[in-house]
Design a protein around this motif. Structure first.
Motif, short mmCIF file in Angstrom:
data_model
loop_
_atom_site.label_atom_id
_atom_site.label_comp_id
_atom_site.label_asym_id
_atom_site.label_seq_id
_atom_site.Cartn_x
_atom_site.Cartn_y
_atom_site.Cartn_z
N MET A 1 0.83 -1.20 0.00
CA MET A 1 0.00 0.00 0.00
C MET A 1 0.87 1.25 0.00
O MET A 1 0.65 2.18 -0.80
CB MET A 1 -0.93 0.00 1.22
N VAL A 2 1.85 1.29 0.89
CA VAL A 2 2.74 2.46 0.96
C VAL A 2 3.57 2.58 -0.31
O VAL A 2 3.79 3.68 -0.82
CB VAL A 2 3.66 2.35 2.21
N ARG A 3 3.99 1.46 -0.86
CA ARG A 3 4.73 1.49 -2.12
C ARG A 3 3.87 2.09 -3.24
O ARG A 3 4.35 2.87 -4.06
CB ARG A 3 5.17 0.08 -2.50
N ASP A 4 2.58 1.73 -3.26
CA ASP A 4 1.67 2.25 -4.29
C ASP A 4 1.42 3.75 -4.14
O ASP A 4 1.12 4.43 -5.12
CB ASP A 4 0.33 1.50 -4.23
N PHE A 5 1.54 4.26 -2.90
CA PHE A 5 1.37 5.71 -2.70
C PHE A 5 2.49 6.50 -3.38
O PHE A 5 2.33 7.68 -3.68
CB PHE A 5 1.37 6.04 -1.20
N GLY A 6 3.64 5.86 -3.59
CA GLY A 6 4.75 6.49 -4.28
C GLY A 6 5.48 7.53 -3.45
O GLY A 6 6.16 8.40 -4.01
N ILE A 7 5.38 7.43 -2.13
CA ILE A 7 6.03 8.42 -1.28
C ILE A 7 7.46 8.06 -0.93
O ILE A 7 8.28 8.92 -0.62
CB ILE A 7 5.20 8.63 0.02
N ALA A 8 7.79 6.75 -0.96
CA ALA A 8 9.14 6.30 -0.59
C ALA A 8 10.10 6.49 -1.76
O ALA A 8 9.78 6.16 -2.91
CB ALA A 8 9.11 4.84 -0.17
N LYS A 9 11.27 7.05 -1.49
CA LYS A 9 12.25 7.32 -2.54
C LYS A 9 12.99 6.05 -2.96
O LYS A 9 13.37 5.90 -4.11
CB LYS A 9 13.26 8.37 -2.06
N THR A 10 13.23 5.14 -2.00
CA THR A 10 13.88 3.87 -2.31
C THR A 10 13.04 2.72 -1.77
O THR A 10 12.18 2.92 -0.91
CB THR A 10 15.29 3.79 -1.68
N GLU A 11 13.32 1.53 -2.24
CA GLU A 11 12.55 0.36 -1.80
C GLU A 11 12.75 0.10 -0.32
O GLU A 11 11.82 -0.30 0.38
CB GLU A 11 12.97 -0.86 -2.63
N ALA A 12 13.95 0.33 0.17
CA ALA A 12 14.22 0.11 1.60
C ALA A 12 13.46 1.10 2.48
O ALA A 12 13.15 0.81 3.64
CB ALA A 12 15.71 0.20 1.87
N ASP A 13 13.14 2.30 1.96
CA ASP A 13 12.44 3.32 2.75
C ASP A 13 10.96 3.00 2.93
O ASP A 13 10.29 3.63 3.76
CB ASP A 13 12.57 4.70 2.08
N VAL A 14 10.43 2.07 2.17
CA VAL A 14 9.01 1.72 2.29
C VAL A 14 8.68 1.26 3.71
O VAL A 14 7.65 1.63 4.27
CB VAL A 14 8.63 0.63 1.26
N SER A 15 9.57 0.48 4.31
CA SER A 15 9.33 -0.02 5.67
C SER A 15 9.21 1.11 6.68
O SER A 15 8.40 1.04 7.61
CB SER A 15 10.46 -0.97 6.09
N SER A 16 10.00 2.17 6.50
CA SER A 16 9.93 3.30 7.42
C SER A 16 8.58 4.00 7.35
O SER A 16 7.94 4.28 8.36
CB SER A 16 11.04 4.31 7.12
N TYR A 17 8.10 4.29 6.14
CA TYR A 17 6.80 4.94 5.98
C TYR A 17 5.67 4.03 6.45
O TYR A 17 4.67 4.50 7.02
CB TYR A 17 6.60 5.35 4.53
N ALA A 18 5.81 2.74 6.23
CA ALA A 18 4.81 1.79 6.71
C ALA A 18 4.72 1.82 8.23
O ALA A 18 3.63 1.71 8.81
CB ALA A 18 5.14 0.38 6.22
N GLY A 19 5.86 1.99 8.88
CA GLY A 19 5.88 2.08 10.33
C GLY A 19 5.11 3.28 10.85
O GLY A 19 4.44 3.21 11.88
N TYR A 20 5.16 4.40 10.12
CA TYR A 20 4.42 5.60 10.53
C TYR A 20 2.91 5.37 10.47
O TYR A 20 2.17 5.82 11.35
CB TYR A 20 4.79 6.79 9.65
N VAL A 21 2.46 4.66 9.46
CA VAL A 21 1.03 4.36 9.35
C VAL A 21 0.61 3.45 10.51
O VAL A 21 -0.43 3.67 11.15
CB VAL A 21 0.71 3.68 8.00
N GLY A 22 1.42 2.44 10.79
CA GLY A 22 1.10 1.54 11.89
C GLY A 22 1.12 2.23 13.24
O GLY A 22 0.31 1.91 14.13
N SER A 23 2.00 3.21 13.42
CA SER A 23 2.13 3.88 14.71
C SER A 23 1.03 4.91 14.96
O SER A 23 0.73 5.24 16.10
CB SER A 23 3.49 4.59 14.80
N SER A 24 0.43 5.46 13.91
CA SER A 24 -0.55 6.53 14.08
C SER A 24 -1.74 6.09 14.92
O SER A 24 -2.26 6.86 15.73
CB SER A 24 -1.04 7.02 12.71
N TYR A 25 -2.16 4.84 14.76
CA TYR A 25 -3.27 4.32 15.56
C TYR A 25 -2.92 4.32 17.04
O TYR A 25 -3.69 4.79 17.89
CB TYR A 25 -3.63 2.91 15.07
#
Length: 471
Positions: free
Chosen positions: A66-90
């Motif tokens: 999902m985060v990869r499809d948003f196109g916000i991550a600059k590299t493939e490895a950065d996808v995990s970081s942005y995914a963590g922000y979504v998980g933490s917001s709850y």
């Protein structure tokens, strides 16, 4: 002192005059007439907890994509970081409101908070599945956590709904439902995400689920929550709506004065209640570990092998979680009640926490096994970790709820939920960032790749074990 208080309360109940229009008195009367296992009450607690917890974890298998499809991550490895922000917001949002929701439950009742939480699940979990941007995903998850404050009152509810001999089983039902939700949720997310690609005969191209490929698992959970919400109309309220009656006889009044004298320290300030606060601190450590573990496991499993991942599909992750959830259910029904009667829920939690440390340490080595052997051992390890984690949480739940009286139980669980939510907010973000960092140091000389991730998780677990034995 706790045993003395329990002995005092028994005659007090016998002398107590039940109030006709008090829901708490009605529940107390029903408890006095309970015979055998209270299956209906256990099912009520289990279903409500399941609905509350399912949205927490359903996103883990597809969050990377999902985060990869948003196109916000600059590299493939950065996808995990942005995914963590979504998980933490709850969890961050829930940390802000858990204590106020607990106080609300103490004042207006457990049932109202439970119903409001289910409404939040129906609305905002559905909207999350329709997210088309990173901002929308974070916002809907935040609002879901902000308005869903029912997990703390559910723990108080599980203590108040059952007789003394069934209270451990009641809290075990909460922790097992939570643990199963952390498995069923990812399983649903794994099987039902991107349905157009997986089930083209059922979901054709150009359909709603093609435009919103991660909507189906969220929709299924919201429909289930709506059904439970309707069923909650008949849920009994356990909070008393009156003060102690003036018609209690003199002996009962003397008993009440004795209870008040023995409990004055608890009633003044919950933050000064060391048995409560110490168990909450340990609970936070294990919550941090469990949430980070769940996030890391899901992201690690679907990561490409060139980054040290397993290259699993969402279906593969769903298979592991489904087997683990079913096994946990069997464990809670058939094994846990018998074992906790022998050694007690608290001591059993100590042993389970200690065993989980060497088990977690073997995860990176399991990934080196070939084909089916790796799948088998990974599933076995996942099953054991889930059962051990649920056992630990159950023991801590019991310690927390036994440390306070009913009129403070909602607030006490609110404090626990606030502290736990902060820990679990750190968990996904920290776990995602740690995994992303580890995937950039695959050739390091010290703990390369995922070895570092599981080592850090183990350090948190070890600290929790040491503190647990100091309680």
């Amino acid at each position: 002192m706790a045993d003395d208080n329990n002995n005092i309360r028994q005659p007090l109940l016998k002398n107590h005059r039940y109030h006709e229009n008090c829901p708490g008195c009605k529940v107390d009367q029903d408890k006095q007439m309970q015979q055998g296992l209270p299956v209906k009450q256990l099912l009520n607690v289990w279903m409500v907890t399941l609905c509350t917890a399912l949205p927490v974890s359903c996103l883990f298998p597809f969050l990377y994509f999902m985060v990869r499809d948003f196109g916000i991550a600059k590299t493939e490895a950065d996808v995990s970081s942005y995914a963590g922000y979504v998980g933490s917001s709850y969890m961050f949002a829930r940390a802000l409101t858990s204590f106020p929701w607990g106080m609300f439950a103490d004042r207006y009742g457990r049932k109202r908070v439970i119903i409001m939480g289910l409404v939040a699940v129906v609305v905002f979990n559905t909207l999350f599945g329709l997210s088309t941007s990173f901002f929308m995903a974070v916002s809907t998850r935040f609002l879901l956590g902000f308005l869903n404050g029912s997990l703390g009152p559910i723990k108080a509810y599980a203590i108040e709904l059952f007789r003394e001999e069934h209270q451990a089983l009641g809290l075990s039902t909460v922790s097992s439902a939570w643990g199963i939700a952390l498995i069923i949720g990812p399983a649903l997310g794994g099987y039902l995400a991107q349905p157009v690609e997986k089930y083209p005969n059922i979901f054709p191209k150009g359909s709603l689920f093609d435009k919103f490929p991660y909507f189906l698992p969220c929709l299924m959970i919201s429909i289930f929550a709506l059904a439970v919400l309707v069923a909650c109309i008949w849920l009994p309220e356990t909070l008393h709506n009156h003060k102690i009656s003036n018609e209690i006889n003199e002996d009962a009044e003397a008993i009440e004065k004795e209870i008040t004298k023995n409990s004055v320290g608890k009633n003044e300030n919950l933050l000064l209640n060391w048995p409560l606060m110490s168990s909450i601190i340990v609970y936070c450590l294990f919550s941090l570990h469990d949430m980070a573990y769940t996030e890391v496991f899901s992201l690690w499993a679907v990561s490409p092998q060139k980054l040290g991942g397993l290259n699993y599909s969402t279906d593969d992750v769903g298979n592991v979680f489904s087997i683990s959830g079913f096994t946990l259910l069997l464990y809670q029904i058939f094994l846990y009640p018998a074992v906790q009667k022998i050694c007690g829920p608290v001591r059993l939690a100590h042993v389970s926490a200690a065993i989980s440390i060497p088990l977690l340490q073997i995860y990176p080595f399991i990934a080196l096994l070939p084909g089916f052997t790796m799948d088998l051992f990974l599933t076995i390890a996942s099953v054991l970790m889930l059962c051990l984690s649920t056992t630990v949480v159950t023991g801590l739940f019991i310690q927390q709820n036994k440390a306070v009286e009913q009129h403070q139980r909602g607030a006490a669980n609110g404090i626990a939920m606030t502290a736990m939510s902060i820990s679990k907010a750190v968990g996904p973000a920290g776990g995602g960032a740690l995994l992303a960092w580890s995937q950039k140091r695959l050739n390091a000389s010290f703990l390369p790749g995922t070895h570092m991730v599981f080592f850090v998780l183990n350090m948190i677990e070890a600290l929790g074990v040491v503190m647990m034995f100091m309680l």
